[in-house]
Design a protein around this motif. Structure first.
Motif, PDB file in Angstrom:
ATOM      1  N   GLY A  75       0.762  -1.238   0.000  1.00 40.21           N
ATOM      2  CA  GLY A  75       0.000   0.000   0.000  1.00 40.21           C
ATOM      3  C   GLY A  75       0.791   1.285   0.000  1.00 40.21           C
ATOM      4  O   GLY A  75       0.201   2.373  -0.040  1.00 40.21           O
ATOM      5  N   ALA A  76       2.110   1.231   0.046  1.00 39.43           N
ATOM      6  CA  ALA A  76       2.923   2.452   0.022  1.00 39.43           C
ATOM      7  C   ALA A  76       2.864   3.104  -1.351  1.00 39.43           C
ATOM      8  O   ALA A  76       2.665   2.439  -2.373  1.00 39.43           O
ATOM      9  CB  ALA A  76       4.366   2.140   0.393  1.00 39.43           C
ATOM     10  N   ARG A  77       3.055   4.431  -1.372  1.00 36.65           N
ATOM     11  CA  ARG A  77       3.099   5.182  -2.623  1.00 36.65           C
ATOM     12  C   ARG A  77       4.509   5.731  -2.839  1.00 36.65           C
ATOM     13  O   ARG A  77       5.147   6.218  -1.897  1.00 36.65           O
ATOM     14  CB  ARG A  77       2.105   6.346  -2.607  1.00 36.65           C
ATOM     15  CG  ARG A  77       0.650   5.937  -2.619  1.00 36.65           C
ATOM     16  CD  ARG A  77      -0.256   7.162  -2.761  1.00 36.65           C
ATOM     17  NE  ARG A  77      -0.143   8.083  -1.637  1.00 36.65           N
ATOM     18  CZ  ARG A  77       0.307   9.328  -1.732  1.00 36.65           C
ATOM     19  NH1 ARG A  77       0.739   9.812  -2.897  1.00 36.65           N
ATOM     20  NH2 ARG A  77       0.357  10.118  -0.651  1.00 36.65           N
ATOM     21  N   ASP A  82       2.952   6.712   3.091  1.00 43.63           N
ATOM     22  CA  ASP A  82       1.895   5.756   3.454  1.00 43.63           C
ATOM     23  C   ASP A  82       2.460   4.345   3.611  1.00 43.63           C
ATOM     24  O   ASP A  82       1.830   3.355   3.229  1.00 43.63           O
ATOM     25  CB  ASP A  82       0.762   5.746   2.405  1.00 43.63           C
ATOM     26  CG  ASP A  82       0.133   7.118   2.211  1.00 43.63           C
ATOM     27  OD1 ASP A  82       0.120   7.895   3.176  1.00 43.63           O
ATOM     28  OD2 ASP A  82      -0.331   7.403   1.091  1.00 43.63           O
ATOM     29  N   VAL A  83       3.657   4.279   4.159  1.00 39.88           N
ATOM     30  CA  VAL A  83       4.301   2.969   4.335  1.00 39.88           C
ATOM     31  C   VAL A  83       3.673   2.276   5.544  1.00 39.88           C
ATOM     32  O   VAL A  83       3.705   2.812   6.661  1.00 39.88           O
ATOM     33  CB  VAL A  83       5.819   3.135   4.536  1.00 39.88           C
ATOM     34  CG1 VAL A  83       6.493   1.776   4.709  1.00 39.88           C
ATOM     35  CG2 VAL A  83       6.433   3.895   3.358  1.00 39.88           C
ATOM     36  N   PRO A  84       3.115   1.089   5.355  1.00 36.10           N
ATOM     37  CA  PRO A  84       2.447   0.406   6.475  1.00 36.10           C
ATOM     38  C   PRO A  84       3.441  -0.190   7.454  1.00 36.10           C
ATOM     39  O   PRO A  84       4.603  -0.448   7.110  1.00 36.10           O
ATOM     40  CB  PRO A  84       1.626  -0.680   5.779  1.00 36.10           C
ATOM     41  CG  PRO A  84       2.391  -0.979   4.533  1.00 36.10           C
ATOM     42  CD  PRO A  84       2.999   0.331   4.088  1.00 36.10           C
ATOM     43  N   ASP A  85       2.968  -0.439   8.667  1.00 35.32           N
ATOM     44  CA  ASP A  85       3.851  -0.950   9.719  1.00 35.32           C
ATOM     45  C   ASP A  85       4.418  -2.326   9.409  1.00 35.32           C
ATOM     46  O   ASP A  85       5.464  -2.699   9.971  1.00 35.32           O
ATOM     47  CB  ASP A  85       3.103  -1.001  11.054  1.00 35.32           C
ATOM     48  CG  ASP A  85       2.811   0.379  11.609  1.00 35.32           C
ATOM     49  OD1 ASP A  85       3.482   1.342  11.181  1.00 35.32           O
ATOM     50  OD2 ASP A  85       1.911   0.507  12.462  1.00 35.32           O
ATOM     51  N   ASP A  86       3.742  -3.093   8.544  1.00 32.13           N
ATOM     52  CA  ASP A  86       4.226  -4.448   8.257  1.00 32.13           C
ATOM     53  C   ASP A  86       5.159  -4.507   7.052  1.00 32.13           C
ATOM     54  O   ASP A  86       5.561  -5.592   6.626  1.00 32.13           O
ATOM     55  CB  ASP A  86       3.054  -5.416   8.065  1.00 32.13           C
ATOM     56  CG  ASP A  86       2.149  -5.035   6.889  1.00 32.13           C
ATOM     57  OD1 ASP A  86       2.337  -3.941   6.321  1.00 32.13           O
ATOM     58  OD2 ASP A  86       1.261  -5.833   6.550  1.00 32.13           O
ATOM     59  N   ALA A  87       5.519  -3.358   6.481  1.00 39.06           N
ATOM     60  CA  ALA A  87       6.468  -3.351   5.361  1.00 39.06           C
ATOM     61  C   ALA A  87       7.827  -3.845   5.841  1.00 39.06           C
ATOM     62  O   ALA A  87       8.309  -3.459   6.906  1.00 39.06           O
ATOM     63  CB  ALA A  87       6.585  -1.956   4.764  1.00 39.06           C
ATOM     64  N   ARG A  88       8.457  -4.680   5.048  1.00 42.38           N
ATOM     65  CA  ARG A  88       9.732  -5.277   5.435  1.00 42.38           C
ATOM     66  C   ARG A  88      10.820  -4.229   5.654  1.00 42.38           C
ATOM     67  O   ARG A  88      11.705  -4.397   6.500  1.00 42.38           O
ATOM     68  CB  ARG A  88      10.198  -6.267   4.368  1.00 42.38           C
ATOM     69  CG  ARG A  88       9.435  -7.591   4.360  1.00 42.38           C
ATOM     70  CD  ARG A  88       9.829  -8.438   3.155  1.00 42.38           C
ATOM     71  NE  ARG A  88      11.275  -8.532   3.005  1.00 42.38           N
ATOM     72  CZ  ARG A  88      11.891  -8.759   1.835  1.00 42.38           C
ATOM     73  NH1 ARG A  88      11.188  -8.898   0.719  1.00 42.38           N
ATOM     74  NH2 ARG A  88      13.211  -8.837   1.788  1.00 42.38           N
ATOM     75  N   PRO A 131      11.557   5.626   3.565  1.00 45.95           N
ATOM     76  CA  PRO A 131      10.137   5.462   3.865  1.00 45.95           C
ATOM     77  C   PRO A 131       9.674   6.503   4.878  1.00 45.95           C
ATOM     78  O   PRO A 131      10.337   6.731   5.889  1.00 45.95           O
ATOM     79  CB  PRO A 131      10.076   4.054   4.455  1.00 45.95           C
ATOM     80  CG  PRO A 131      11.420   3.834   5.062  1.00 45.95           C
ATOM     81  CD  PRO A 131      12.404   4.664   4.285  1.00 45.95           C
ATOM     82  N   ILE A 132       8.540   7.151   4.607  1.00 41.92           N
ATOM     83  CA  ILE A 132       7.993   8.166   5.506  1.00 41.92           C
ATOM     84  C   ILE A 132       6.708   7.641   6.121  1.00 41.92           C
ATOM     85  O   ILE A 132       5.812   7.158   5.415  1.00 41.92           O
ATOM     86  CB  ILE A 132       7.741   9.488   4.760  1.00 41.92           C
ATOM     87  CG1 ILE A 132       9.079  10.071   4.274  1.00 41.92           C
ATOM     88  CG2 ILE A 132       7.025  10.490   5.655  1.00 41.92           C
ATOM     89  CD1 ILE A 132       8.943  11.366   3.493  1.00 41.92           C
ATOM     90  N   ILE A 133       6.619   7.750   7.444  1.00 39.83           N
ATOM     91  CA  ILE A 133       5.468   7.256   8.203  1.00 39.83           C
ATOM     92  C   ILE A 133       4.970   8.399   9.083  1.00 39.83           C
ATOM     93  O   ILE A 133       5.772   9.111   9.694  1.00 39.83           O
ATOM     94  CB  ILE A 133       5.865   6.053   9.092  1.00 39.83           C
ATOM     95  CG1 ILE A 133       6.643   5.002   8.279  1.00 39.83           C
ATOM     96  CG2 ILE A 133       4.644   5.442   9.755  1.00 39.83           C
ATOM     97  CD1 ILE A 133       8.137   5.078   8.438  1.00 39.83           C
ATOM     98  N   SER A 134       3.671   8.594   9.165  1.00 36.70           N
ATOM     99  CA  SER A 134       3.126   9.675   9.983  1.00 36.70           C
ATOM    100  C   SER A 134       2.926   9.211  11.420  1.00 36.70           C
ATOM    101  O   SER A 134       2.808   8.015  11.700  1.00 36.70           O
ATOM    102  CB  SER A 134       1.796  10.165   9.415  1.00 36.70           C
ATOM    103  OG  SER A 134       0.815   9.156   9.516  1.00 36.70           O
TER     104      SER A 134
END
Length: 515
Positions: free
Chosen positions: A354-356, A378-384, A396-399
């Motif tokens: 789901g990341a962009r 929009d990198v999800p928590d389960d991304a490797r 990777p940017i996470i809010s």
């Protein structure tokens, strides 16, 4: 573009053992490649166990005399090494770029950084101190005597081929230890050049030995199994570090381990965004992101997430990719094809979840091992990639919405090497400093490496510190001596203890009310 290989003559592409440059006992060699082209730039000696033990013979033979060398003399040799590296910085930098891939400006920075370890520990060499004190119970005295640990084995990585060796060799020599360095197979040339420089400035034979090999496991294992080795220092992955720690345990070796990282960079809503962007670019893109303290995860507070992400992607997209020796290049080649494949797979995994991708994200065609600067949101928590050490130009940017939330996410890793926080609130900064599980933390600063500061991590990011005053302590054992001397301390009767002669003025005793 002049050939950087001209600075390293063929005879200096051999093993440096004792007083000689020698071929491997088997005669074997291996190729060193330019990662930007894939072409072979040199053949170097491929040592085996026989060669490794010959280096240990040389280090052991030289140990007693080097330990007895006056600290001032050791200091002068380290200072001479610093000056030689500084004077020849352009040659060393071009060699680093050629074998490792980083842009020339980055390589120049590494030479300055690496040389500074020799200057710093030249100053520390003459300040190794023990202590003398009265035992609290009286009756005897306590004397502590620092002594060099003994022959040291160093295993260094490819990402900083000069600085990581300098960070180990300089304090070891300052303390009076002899050394055997096994540089990474991808980047052995810079360490061989350093050995040549140290030979030229007069470092005695056997004090600095360099063993290049593609058979690292068997050679290093043999060195660690030999009882003459007394210290291991390793910089590299946590996985390999665990293996080496198990091997070091058999002979109860002193160890310094600088292992993997998964640094979180936190941008708070109250941060100066210009400062945060500058810091994030340095923390992410220094050394093309191939750094154990690189910002691996960028957490941005929700109110400024969109603006920060857009401006950061714009800066990343403006970087120029190419051969590190070419003018204007900001992003050089990654070390090998495996690194490019790993990064490409991590990006694909994040996108699948789901990341962009805001910029980059597409692997270019060859030649060379390149990957473009890439920013994902929009990198999800389960991304490797949030668990793995990316080791490349991918951000990777996470809010986040609260300090407690981001603190928990930042600490949710086995690693604890470095972190970064950008905020204008001092109390908030101190809460992060106390709450984040890291050995190092940059506040409003993306560059934290400094020879005068203790470098090292917590959790599975390592053991011990490199650099600073603490760095030399890693190479010293302490002998405690109990000296029988009954009775309280008293005046010896020397003239200095005698009362002032009649008529001689004495200092008045100050009143208790005085300030």
């Amino acid at each position: 573009m002049s050939d950087p290989m001209n600075v390293l003559a063929p005879e200096h592409r051999r093993l440096r053992i004792g007083d000689a440059w020698r071929d491997a006992a088997s005669g074997a060699t291996f190729a060193v490649e330019d990662p930007a082209t894939g072409k072979t730039i040199a053949e170097v000696a491929d040592a085996d166990v026989v060669d490794g033990l010959a280096a240990l013979d040389a280090a052991s033979t030289a140990m007693a005399e080097w330990a007895a060398t006056p600290p001032r003399k050791r200091s002068e040799l380290l200072t001479a090494t610093y000056r030689a590296l500084t004077e020849r910085s352009e040659e060393v930098a071009r060699l680093i770029t050629l074998e490792m891939g980083k842009p020339l400006a980055e390589a120049r920075g590494e030479v300055a950084y690496g040389a500074e370890f020799f200057r710093w520990f030249a100053e520390e060499a003459v300040r190794v101190e023990g202590r003398y004190s009265i035992a609290p119970s009286g009756g005897y005295r306590i004397l502590t005597v620092p002594k060099p640990v003994g022959p040291c084995v160093f295993v260094t990585p490819w990402n900083f081929p000069l600085a990581m060796g300098a960070r180990k060799i300089a304090p070891a020599l300052a303390a009076g230890c002899t050394t055997i360095t096994k540089p990474a197979g991808q980047t052995p040339l810079t360490m061989l050049f350093l050995a040549r420089i140290m030979e030229e400035v007069g470092v005695p034979p056997g004090v600095v030995n360099v063993v290049t090999t593609k058979r690292s496991g068997e050679v290093v294992s043999a060195l660690l199994a030999d009882g003459r080795t007394r210290k291991l220092s390793f910089t590299g992955s946590t996985e390999v570090g665990r293996v080496l720690l198990r091997q070091a345990a058999d002979n109860v070796l002193r160890t310094s381990m600088e292992l993997g990282g998964n640094a979180a960079l936190i941008v708070c809503a109250d941060a100066d965004l210009d400062v945060a962007l500058d810091g994030a670019m340095v923390a992410k893109m220094r050394n093309i992101g191939e750094s154990c303290i690189a910002a691996n995860r960028i957490y941005v507070e929700e109110p400024v997430r969109e603006e920060f992400s857009a401006r950061f992607a714009e800066r990343m997209g403006a970087l120029s990719m190419g051969h590190g020796l070419d003018d204007g290049v900001n992003v050089g080649a990654l070390i090998d094809e495996a690194s490019v494949t790993k990064i490409d797979e991590l990006v694909a995994d994040a996108v699948d979840r789901g990341a962009r991708v805001l910029v980059g994200g597409e692997r270019p065609d060859g030649p060379g091992h390149f990957y473009p600067p890439t920013v994902l949101v929009d990198v999800p928590d389960d991304a490797r990639m949030l668990k793995a050490e990316i080791f490349g130009p991918v951000a990777p940017i996470i809010s986040f919405t609260s300090d407690d939330e981001v603190m928990a996410k930042a600490n949710d890793t086995e690693h604890g090497l470095a972190g970064y926080v950008f905020t204008r609130d001092l109390q908030r900064a101190l809460r992060f400093a106390e709450g984040l599980d890291t050995g190092m933390l940059g506040i409003n600063r993306g560059l934290i490496s400094d020879p005068s500061a203790p470098f090292g991590g917590v959790k599975q990011s390592g053991i011990g510190k490199e650099g600073s005053h603490e760095g030399i302590l890693e190479y010293l054992d302490l002998t405690y001596v109990a000296i029988d001397l009954p009775g309280p301390a008293r005046c010896s009767g020397r003239p200095a203890c005698a009362p002032a002669p009649p008529g001689r003025p004495t200092l008045p005793t100050p009143s208790r009310s005085r300030r």
